[in-house]
Motif scaffolding. Sequence first.
Motif, PDB file in Angstrom:
ATOM      1  N   LEU A 125       0.840  -1.201   0.000  1.00  0.00           N
ATOM      2  CA  LEU A 125       0.000   0.000   0.000  1.00  0.00           C
ATOM      3  C   LEU A 125       0.876   1.252   0.000  1.00  0.00           C
ATOM      4  O   LEU A 125       0.628   2.197  -0.762  1.00  0.00           O
ATOM      5  N   ARG A 126       1.898   1.250   0.836  1.00  0.00           N
ATOM      6  CA  ARG A 126       2.825   2.380   0.915  1.00  0.00           C
ATOM      7  C   ARG A 126       3.517   2.587  -0.434  1.00  0.00           C
ATOM      8  O   ARG A 126       3.619   3.709  -0.939  1.00  0.00           O
ATOM      9  N   TYR A 127       3.975   1.489  -1.052  1.00  0.00           N
ATOM     10  CA  TYR A 127       4.666   1.546  -2.342  1.00  0.00           C
ATOM     11  C   TYR A 127       3.752   2.148  -3.418  1.00  0.00           C
ATOM     12  O   TYR A 127       4.171   3.003  -4.187  1.00  0.00           O
ATOM     13  N   GLN A 128       2.519   1.700  -3.467  1.00  0.00           N
ATOM     14  CA  GLN A 128       1.572   2.240  -4.445  1.00  0.00           C
ATOM     15  C   GLN A 128       1.334   3.727  -4.225  1.00  0.00           C
ATOM     16  O   GLN A 128       1.306   4.509  -5.169  1.00  0.00           O
ATOM     17  N   GLN A 129       1.141   4.099  -2.965  1.00  0.00           N
ATOM     18  CA  GLN A 129       0.878   5.508  -2.650  1.00  0.00           C
ATOM     19  C   GLN A 129       2.061   6.379  -3.055  1.00  0.00           C
ATOM     20  O   GLN A 129       1.874   7.454  -3.619  1.00  0.00           O
ATOM     21  N   GLN A 130       3.264   5.909  -2.789  1.00  0.00           N
ATOM     22  CA  GLN A 130       4.461   6.680  -3.139  1.00  0.00           C
ATOM     23  C   GLN A 130       4.615   6.822  -4.645  1.00  0.00           C
ATOM     24  O   GLN A 130       5.208   7.784  -5.129  1.00  0.00           O
ATOM     25  N   GLY A 131       4.081   5.870  -5.416  1.00  0.00           N
ATOM     26  CA  GLY A 131       4.198   5.904  -6.869  1.00  0.00           C
ATOM     27  C   GLY A 131       3.213   6.836  -7.553  1.00  0.00           C
ATOM     28  O   GLY A 131       3.358   7.127  -8.747  1.00  0.00           O
ATOM     29  N   LYS A 132       2.218   7.319  -6.828  1.00  0.00           N
ATOM     30  CA  LYS A 132       1.248   8.235  -7.424  1.00  0.00           C
ATOM     31  C   LYS A 132       1.953   9.520  -7.839  1.00  0.00           C
ATOM     32  O   LYS A 132       2.740  10.087  -7.096  1.00  0.00           O
ATOM     33  N   GLY A 133       1.700   9.945  -9.047  1.00  0.00           N
ATOM     34  CA  GLY A 133       2.296  11.174  -9.544  1.00  0.00           C
ATOM     35  C   GLY A 133       3.635  10.961 -10.238  1.00  0.00           C
ATOM     36  O   GLY A 133       4.179  11.896 -10.818  1.00  0.00           O
ATOM     37  N   LEU A 134       4.176   9.755 -10.191  1.00  0.00           N
ATOM     38  CA  LEU A 134       5.431   9.479 -10.881  1.00  0.00           C
ATOM     39  C   LEU A 134       5.152   9.106 -12.332  1.00  0.00           C
ATOM     40  O   LEU A 134       4.093   8.561 -12.657  1.00  0.00           O
ATOM     41  N   THR A 135       6.113   9.370 -13.196  1.00  0.00           N
ATOM     42  CA  THR A 135       6.022   8.988 -14.596  1.00  0.00           C
ATOM     43  C   THR A 135       6.974   7.829 -14.827  1.00  0.00           C
ATOM     44  O   THR A 135       8.129   7.874 -14.397  1.00  0.00           O
ATOM     45  N   THR A 136       6.509   6.792 -15.513  1.00  0.00           N
ATOM     46  CA  THR A 136       7.354   5.631 -15.789  1.00  0.00           C
ATOM     47  C   THR A 136       8.358   5.983 -16.878  1.00  0.00           C
ATOM     48  O   THR A 136       7.974   6.410 -17.975  1.00  0.00           O
ATOM     49  N   TYR A 137       9.618   5.816 -16.574  1.00  0.00           N
ATOM     50  CA  TYR A 137      10.692   6.055 -17.535  1.00  0.00           C
ATOM     51  C   TYR A 137      10.942   4.808 -18.369  1.00  0.00           C
ATOM     52  O   TYR A 137      11.160   4.877 -19.564  1.00  0.00           O
ATOM     53  N   TYR A 138      10.904   3.641 -17.733  1.00  0.00           N
ATOM     54  CA  TYR A 138      11.132   2.380 -18.432  1.00  0.00           C
ATOM     55  C   TYR A 138      10.280   1.304 -17.794  1.00  0.00           C
ATOM     56  O   TYR A 138      10.152   1.245 -16.580  1.00  0.00           O
TER      57      TYR A 138
END
Length: 120
Positions: A97-110
């Motif tokens: 859950l923490r990992y998903q929340q931290q990923g919000k707003g990030l753009t996938t580079y690869y």
Amino acid sequence: MSVNAKFIVDKVDVYEEYYGWSNVVSRVNARWELTHPDYPDAKVYHIFFFTLDPTAIQQESFVPIEQATDEVLEQWCLATVSAETMQEIKVAAIPALRYQQQGKGLTTYYSNPASPVTQS
């Protein structure tokens, strides 16, 4: 820790007729949708696959699928899961859950197109 678990039924298989009984539940596929108030944009799932033994049917306990509410199906799925195991499942969900929340707003580079991992 306040991980919330919402029970969701995905599939129920029945025997249309089993030695005179109608619509006998055989298998239940369900999941818990696990959430946490500290991570409002995240959710993870714990999957349940439950098989009922049709030979154990008794007149007093038989529940045809038409009367099997989500609450009844959840009781069946959790019948062999201890309170300690339920708590362990919820605690184990927190890092995801923490990992998903931290990923919000990030753009996938690869992203490896051959990867079986579909974590967002």
